[in-house]
Motif scaffolding. Sequence first.
Motif, PDB file in Angstrom:
ATOM      1  N   GLN A  55      -6.076 -13.477  -5.704  1.00 29.51           N
ATOM      2  CA  GLN A  55      -5.973 -13.042  -7.097  1.00 29.51           C
ATOM      3  C   GLN A  55      -4.519 -13.094  -7.593  1.00 29.51           C
ATOM      4  OE1 GLN A  55      -8.988 -12.843  -8.918  1.00 29.51           O
ATOM      5  NE2 GLN A  55      -8.611 -10.703  -9.449  1.00 29.51           N
ATOM      6  N   GLU A  56      -4.381 -13.637  -8.791  1.00 27.98           N
ATOM      7  CA  GLU A  56      -3.097 -13.686  -9.501  1.00 27.98           C
ATOM      8  C   GLU A  56      -2.064 -14.566  -8.794  1.00 27.98           C
ATOM      9  OE1 GLU A  56      -2.803 -12.424 -12.457  1.00 27.98           O
ATOM     10  OE2 GLU A  56      -4.753 -11.404 -12.405  1.00 27.98           O
ATOM     11  N   ASN A  87      -3.160 -22.568 -17.930  1.00 30.72           N
ATOM     12  CA  ASN A  87      -3.602 -21.993 -16.668  1.00 30.72           C
ATOM     13  C   ASN A  87      -3.897 -23.061 -15.616  1.00 30.72           C
ATOM     14  OD1 ASN A  87      -4.631 -19.659 -15.034  1.00 30.72           O
ATOM     15  ND2 ASN A  87      -6.542 -20.842 -15.184  1.00 30.72           N
ATOM     16  N   ARG A 100      -2.456 -19.046 -12.176  1.00 27.26           N
ATOM     17  CA  ARG A 100      -2.811 -17.665 -11.800  1.00 27.26           C
ATOM     18  C   ARG A 100      -4.326 -17.609 -11.602  1.00 27.26           C
ATOM     19  NH1 ARG A 100      -1.911 -14.334 -16.295  1.00 27.26           N
ATOM     20  NH2 ARG A 100      -2.347 -12.527 -14.958  1.00 27.26           N
ATOM     21  N   GLN A 102      -7.799 -16.298 -11.057  1.00 26.61           N
ATOM     22  CA  GLN A 102      -8.446 -15.043 -11.405  1.00 26.61           C
ATOM     23  C   GLN A 102      -9.951 -15.155 -11.127  1.00 26.61           C
ATOM     24  OE1 GLN A 102      -7.418 -14.196 -15.476  1.00 26.61           O
ATOM     25  NE2 GLN A 102      -5.510 -13.182 -14.893  1.00 26.61           N
ATOM     26  N   ARG A 103     -10.442 -14.135 -10.473  1.00 29.86           N
ATOM     27  CA  ARG A 103     -11.873 -14.116 -10.184  1.00 29.86           C
ATOM     28  C   ARG A 103     -12.671 -13.920 -11.458  1.00 29.86           C
ATOM     29  NH1 ARG A 103     -14.959 -10.004  -5.961  1.00 29.86           N
ATOM     30  NH2 ARG A 103     -16.960 -11.141  -5.926  1.00 29.86           N
ATOM     31  N   ARG A 105     -11.868 -13.580 -15.670  1.00 31.29           N
ATOM     32  CA  ARG A 105     -10.902 -13.552 -16.780  1.00 31.29           C
ATOM     33  C   ARG A 105     -11.418 -12.660 -17.903  1.00 31.29           C
ATOM     34  NH1 ARG A 105      -6.845 -17.016 -16.503  1.00 31.29           N
ATOM     35  NH2 ARG A 105      -6.849 -18.568 -14.823  1.00 31.29           N
ATOM     36  N   SER A 110     -14.505 -17.526 -14.861  1.00 37.33           N
ATOM     37  CA  SER A 110     -13.973 -17.328 -13.514  1.00 37.33           C
ATOM     38  C   SER A 110     -13.394 -18.635 -13.017  1.00 37.33           C
ATOM     39  CB  SER A 110     -15.067 -16.837 -12.568  1.00 37.33           C
ATOM     40  OG  SER A 110     -14.600 -16.805 -11.242  1.00 37.33           O
ATOM     41  N   ASP A 111     -12.358 -18.512 -12.201  1.00 36.38           N
ATOM     42  CA  ASP A 111     -11.778 -19.705 -11.587  1.00 36.38           C
ATOM     43  C   ASP A 111     -12.521 -20.085 -10.315  1.00 36.38           C
ATOM     44  OD1 ASP A 111      -9.828 -20.007 -13.537  1.00 36.38           O
ATOM     45  OD2 ASP A 111      -8.412 -18.679 -12.495  1.00 36.38           O
TER      46      ASP A 111
END
Length: 777
Positions: A55-56, A87, A100, A102-103, A105, A110-111
């Motif tokens: 994360q992050e 991003n 960054r 992120q699970r 947003r 979600s990424d």
Amino acid sequence: PALPSGRSVGKMPVAIWSEWELLIPASPPPAVLQTGLGHGALAFVVEPSDDIAVQEQPLILYCQVEGIQPITITWRKNGVMIVDSENAFMLANGSLYVSRFQRVRGDGSSDEGEYDCMAQNHYGLLVSRKAKIQAATMSDFHIHPQNAVVEEGGVARFQCQIHGLPEPVILWHKNSMPVNTDNERYTLLPKGVLQITGLKAEDSGIFHCVATNIANVKFSREARLTVSGSHSTVYKDPMILVGPENLTLTVHQTAVLECIATGNPRPIVSWSRLDGRPIGVEGIQVLGTGNLMISDLTVQHSGIYVCAANKPGTRVRRTAQGSLVVQAPAEFVQHPQSISRPVGTTAIFTCVAQGEPPPQITWLRNGQILETSDHIKLKNNNSTLSIYGINQADEAIYQCLAENSAGSTQASARLTVLWADGLPSPPQGVRAETVSATTIQVSWEKPLQNTKEIIGYVLHIRKAADPVEMEYQEAVSKSTFQQLVTDLEPSTSYSFYIKAYTSRGASKASEVTVVSTLGEVPAMPSLFIKVINSTTVQATWEPSIKLGQHEGFKLYYRKVHLSQYTGPVLLASNVTAYNITHLDASVVYEVKLLAYNQHGDGNSTVRFVSLRETVERTVLNPPCDCMKDEQNNKTSTTGIIIGIHIGVTCIIFCILFLMFGYRGRLLMCKNVQEQLSTPQIPRSQRSATGLVLNGATRRDRDERDLNGKQLDMNELERLFPASPSQDPSTPHDETQISTLPLDEFSIIEEQPDPLPKNPHGSSTAAPAPDHGPANEG
């Protein structure tokens, strides 16, 4: 060289023979590229791989391609194109950079997901394997260690469990200090288990576990271990405290199967497989007092493992079992190979993959899922891709994707369609005419353009209802413009088209023509007649594929002297017998059977039958006991011989009875005396005694009739004496009997002569005349 007219390679599927190989068998096959896509067209050097992101934190997905420039690279997530943003954007080397991760947003996106990269140049488009990206996480402990009080010399077990990605590493602390793993009595298992054997007072203390991964570090609650009393000597049966649990792992990982047992004396722990196969020794290790560890797992390690706790020196044991499933990501056994094929021929790609569970295979064409059609077919669980009658539009990069729950992989190959200028135009005026139920004649005219280099034609034949892969071909020479196609099925539609061939390639296909073969009446059925009784016969026949298509049967019958048939009796196609009843036993009948269909009646089979012999047999011979007859057929040869002897004996007694009965009638006359003589008759160097019966004269018989004397009991006793042999002094008024074989005696009846009467009124016995006996038996 030109092909001979009418040359045929037989009805081979297109997938096995290409027209190019039919017409130019001496030419080498097109080169098959053994590595990559060939000619530096397009290939992946590095593909994105599965990863767990923090994360992050930034994330980089790598993608590197080689091939003929210009090459364009793009990225997709879950099948949707990724547009460069603050991003996420693509680096100069083609890799994807997420600034960054992120699970979740703020907008709910979600990424996490499946990422792939696509590379494209003027040869085609290529898609990489799918990389599964997940966020690193760690939950709270859902199992904490519990307080325990165990007697000295016993076994203590603590456990804590926590979920996380990646799998957290769990360490144990005692009294806030890491547990000394050098102590052989302390065993730490990967799933958060601490085992302490042979407990001592110094093992008492406060324990807790620490879980760590890239996402977080967490501590469990504390638990107190109290070691009480001294070591007990009381006998205790072996008991398994904790047995192995079911595990599902991937190849090359490590499996730990737990088994901890107690008892007094201390039990011996052993392992085996339920299927009886040996566990082996390579990569096998025992942790602590009975835990089984298998390193570098393979699919062959899958199975059910049994832990047994045995009391030393006895057969007393306790068991527990758990299953181990080892999965293997998909991998290729055979990669598809890039090929070049002329227009109009067939291209075949083969892609064989293995894995556990067995992988699913999907084909892509220039990055898009390949749709099957009449000329694109997938077979053998999608392992074989066949493209029939290829054209320039089929030139592309074809990919084979193999996926299962353990992972995915991809392989690609390029199809190059060869096209030469100056090839012939399609043949013209294709016509097909039906000749018979199994023959069609196809004719055509030569192409309008570029005919000088034509070396032959190929006729493509297929049932109209069959898929294109069932097509077969017949090759003819360049001077032939018609072909008789034989061995076809009646009442069936066929499609035909022609291609002209040169040494540089084939023309486009001609127009397709469709025509049907003629219908055909069924063949003659076989017919058999069986007589049931004096008024009924049974007609039977055998169903046969030689009959062809038929709807049923027609049965006729008549008396042979009549012109009119009784019938037809219509019978279904599945009927194979029919009883004809109420017949006249004194007449011969004619029975006729034929098969019919929509095209008419087939030829008939005729049989003649008479019931007269059956009636005669019924009158002369009463109904037999068939079961008895069947048993009689099994009579031994000895029984038959005995029966013959009994019959011969009966015949002898009958003849003797007739002979002596005749003599008895002579004795009825009171004043008549018989003279018996037994002359010796030589026969084949043997002497045997014969019986000569001298009949009474006609006058004696007349006197007997006049006197009317009756035969009394004394005369019967004289006729049949009690003893078969008598002394030579036997009186003349008693009869002497000699027993002879049937074939060695004769009966002589003398003709009456006017001899002088003796005082008793009987004729004098005389020897037989020289002329021989009047009757001989």
